[in-house]
Design an enzyme around this catalytic site. Sequence first.
Site, PDB file in Angstrom:
ATOM      1  CG  ASP A 140       6.010   3.576   0.559  1.00 25.24           C
ATOM      2  OD1 ASP A 140       6.397   4.197   1.575  1.00 25.24           O
ATOM      3  OD2 ASP A 140       4.819   3.484   0.221  1.00 25.24           O
ATOM      4  CE1 TYR A 193      -3.797   2.403   0.653  1.00 28.10           C
ATOM      5  CE2 TYR A 193      -2.376   3.335   2.343  1.00 28.10           C
ATOM      6  CZ  TYR A 193      -3.500   3.412   1.543  1.00 28.10           C
ATOM      7  OH  TYR A 193      -4.329   4.511   1.646  1.00 28.10           O
ATOM      8  CE  LYS A 223       2.661   4.786   8.173  1.00 24.91           C
ATOM      9  NZ  LYS A 223       1.269   5.008   8.515  1.00 24.91           N
TER      10      LYS A 223
HETATM   11  N1  HOZ Z   1      -3.422   3.347   6.045  1.00 26.20           N
HETATM   12  C1  HOZ Z   1      -2.982   3.527   7.376  1.00 26.20           C
HETATM   13  C2  HOZ Z   1      -2.295   2.341   7.921  1.00 26.20           C
HETATM   14  N2  HOZ Z   1      -1.512   1.601   7.071  1.00 26.20           N
HETATM   15  C3  HOZ Z   1      -4.102   3.891   8.296  1.00 26.20           C
HETATM   16  C4  HOZ Z   1      -4.012   5.289   8.630  1.00 26.20           C
HETATM   17  C5  HOZ Z   1      -5.050   5.768   9.636  1.00 26.20           C
HETATM   18  O1  HOZ Z   1      -6.134   5.259   9.714  1.00 26.20           O
HETATM   19  O2  HOZ Z   1      -4.725   6.695  10.304  1.00 26.20           O
END
Ligand code: HOZ
Length: 432
Positions: free
Chosen positions: A240, A145, A268
């Site tokens: 990534d 992802y 992050k």
């Molecule tokens: N896509 C995020 C985790 N891989 C989730 C982000 C969120 O809900 O803050």
Amino acid sequence: MPKLTESKRLLRQAKKRLPGGVNSPVRAYGSVDGTPPFVERGKGAFLYDVDGNEYIDYVGSWGPLILGHANPAVLRAVREAMAKGTSFGAPTERETLLAEAVTRAVPSLEKMRMVSSGTEAVMSAIRLARGVTGRDRILKFDGCYHGHSDGLLVGAGSGVATLGIPGSPGVPEAMTELTVLAPFNDLDAVQQAFERWGDELACVLLEPIAGNMGSIPPVDGFLAGLRELCDAHGALLLFDEVMTGFRVAHGGAQQLYDVKPDLTTLGKVVGGGLPAAVYGGRRDWMERIAPEGDVYQAGTLSGNPLAVAAGLETLGQLEEPGVYDKLSALGQQLTSGLVEIAKDEGVPFTAGYRGGMVGFFFHPGPVTSYADSQQSHDARFRRFFSAMLDQGIYLPPSRFEAAFLSLAHKPRDVARTLDAARVAMRKASRVD
Ligand code: HOZ
């Protein structure tokens, strides 16, 4: 479930204005049939909800909070920055200091651009890869992802996997036609893709340790093999490291596996809990970015002074010796404890960690691909998750997400987590 009366009320209210009552899908607890605790505050390794429940937190805001919640020095840095103004849309010295801290840790980022989210970082890095190679296709991996930009919502992990969305309406086919898909950890499939599309592929994009289909490390030789294939075909290798950067080692997965990508994205941790992300790589390629070059990308809040202050303080603390050994020791304690407990209860289970990133599957293992991770027992996961939440352990509410440790976690917190896991695993063992 813990008493969540007020959270339930707030969710009802939120749902009237926010899809699912949340601002990012997995937070809605849709796949674990529960009510998400509405958070009141966090401190160190702990989260507190509006109903007065305390949790040991293994989500850490989905990765950024490697120092734990409300780290005093990070708060001080943000307060001091805030007192001078919240945004200028003009250069500040600290942006360069943060960039220097990034290069110290991840030397392949010779030059970089700051943006506000991982989604933005990856879509900009892909634009650059296409710009420098003059090619249009990209190769990504099933279950990885990379944010929610159109061309990357193909075989995507995270919320897309959690909700079982095959492809999103609103994404025109023309946008995904240029995305070639291969199974994670399958070098032969990548080789075949190169045979077919070799001179059309701008880049191979991956999470070097997958973290959005559960956490799956690369098998031996996979990353080095990708490096070779990219070199042989003139494609760029794009890591990534939004999740793995400053998380699995100070220099990220590229340090851990000693493979140097051409371009890297970070997010992050680099923003220390505020919205910041980075893309960068080889100096001459980054010099193709406007205003030095012709590849355009811009952002009003890019290099935001509060995010930069939080990131700079966080990265400073991560330069202390022993930090990643400490995270790894916690990871080892947690995963070996979980595996032991599962064995005692006769539950097929596997778990692993890299630095402060943890993955576990209700599957006998090995889990090396998205196809494997989809075989992880969903009902057992849900039963385990609920029983853990019940006992004050806050895990990611999806079997397709990684869990995170912070430097605020103590071995005694992990020991308490394992006590709870004993009860939860027993409940999971009763599910067929
Ligand atoms: N896509 C995020 C985790 N891989 C989730 C982000 C969120 O809900 O803050």
